[in-house]
Design an enzyme around this catalytic site. Sequence first.
Site, PDB file in Angstrom:
ATOM      1  N   SER A  83      40.094  43.115  31.743  1.00  0.00           N
ATOM      2  CA  SER A  83      41.087  44.035  31.060  1.00  0.00           C
ATOM      3  C   SER A  83      41.059  43.820  29.594  1.00  0.00           C
ATOM      4  CB  SER A  83      42.560  43.873  31.624  1.00  0.00           C
ATOM      5  OG  SER A  83      42.822  42.611  31.547  1.00  0.00           O
ATOM      6  N   HIS A 318      48.806  42.640  27.065  1.00  0.00           N
ATOM      7  CA  HIS A 318      47.588  42.981  26.426  1.00  0.00           C
ATOM      8  C   HIS A 318      47.549  43.366  25.178  1.00  0.00           C
ATOM      9  CE1 HIS A 318      46.838  42.691  30.800  1.00  0.00           C
ATOM     10  NE2 HIS A 318      45.439  42.671  30.538  1.00  0.00           N
TER      11      HIS A 318
END
Length: 344
Positions: A83, A318
């Site tokens: 990711s 993230h």
Amino acid sequence: MISPVSWVRDRLGERRAALVLLVALLLLAVVPLVALPAARCEVFGAGCRTPVPEQRADPVAAERAPTPLEAATRGSYVALGDSYSAGVGAEATPADHNPLARCHRTSKAYYHEVARAFQFAKGTSFWACSGATTGDVLDGRGGEPPQLGRIGRDTSLVTISIGGNDVGFSKVLAGCVVRLPWSKGCTGQGAEIAGKMAELRQSLPALLTKITTRAPYARVVVMGYPKAFSEVSGVDGDNITVSDQRWLNARAYDLGQLVRQSVAEADARKAATRGRGSVEFVDAYSAFAGHEVGSPNAYMNGLALNLAALEAEPRSYHPTVAGQHALAQLFIAQIKKGPGRPLS
């Protein structure tokens, strides 16, 4: 007709004629030896010239080693990974939020900036997938074909981040945020992480070997993971204390060192066989320094909750768009710099 010898005898007398004739004969014998090295070498064995060996071009030496940038761009560029490489957390368009997209590749992932920075002779492609482990790169994930199958002998550059899902960082973070009576809490997960790190120490080198075998001429650039937390104050709403932040950052550092060591070993094997290409490490641990979670201008998303499902959204912890830009700059700098050794 009077011969030359008779003429000399008549003019100089018998003795002088004989003397002149002797001198002439000596000259005929000596001059060739002095003037002609080959004759002198043949008669006396002196003055012989050492023959110069024929110069032939060495086909290996004649081929100039490519510069790091030439080696990276003479074929295709392929972005693989999890990711952090897919760009989760850096959504900027409606397509980036498509719930049907299995790998959640976004328009602001560092891949796009790297692809624009250089002219790749055989194009670029983007195959990173959210949630991918080392095994998923080899075998595929969620209906996606194996990422390994996207590279080949024409690939000259591979970028990848991998390992975070192997050690279960998402689960670890959840254990730090959600504190239930029966949970291990945050730092209590250390033994489990250590076990998974030991497994990754085996699976990551195996993956790098398969990548370099399938793409033998490629520069493979592997990224570590950035430090997520500032360690200055508790993160509002995340339930993560300063001591928890320090512990989590330390685990990210440990993971980065594991990746670094695996990469160094893979490149040493490549160099030992004088194979083309390389395996290189990008240290991203301090990439977000001053912009960690909780900072005024954070490069990392904090906790984002889906209240309807009572779960954290994938973009939690993230990189943001700014964070992906910072990672892209690290990759671009490494591509220009090279592995620090000659490329065959």
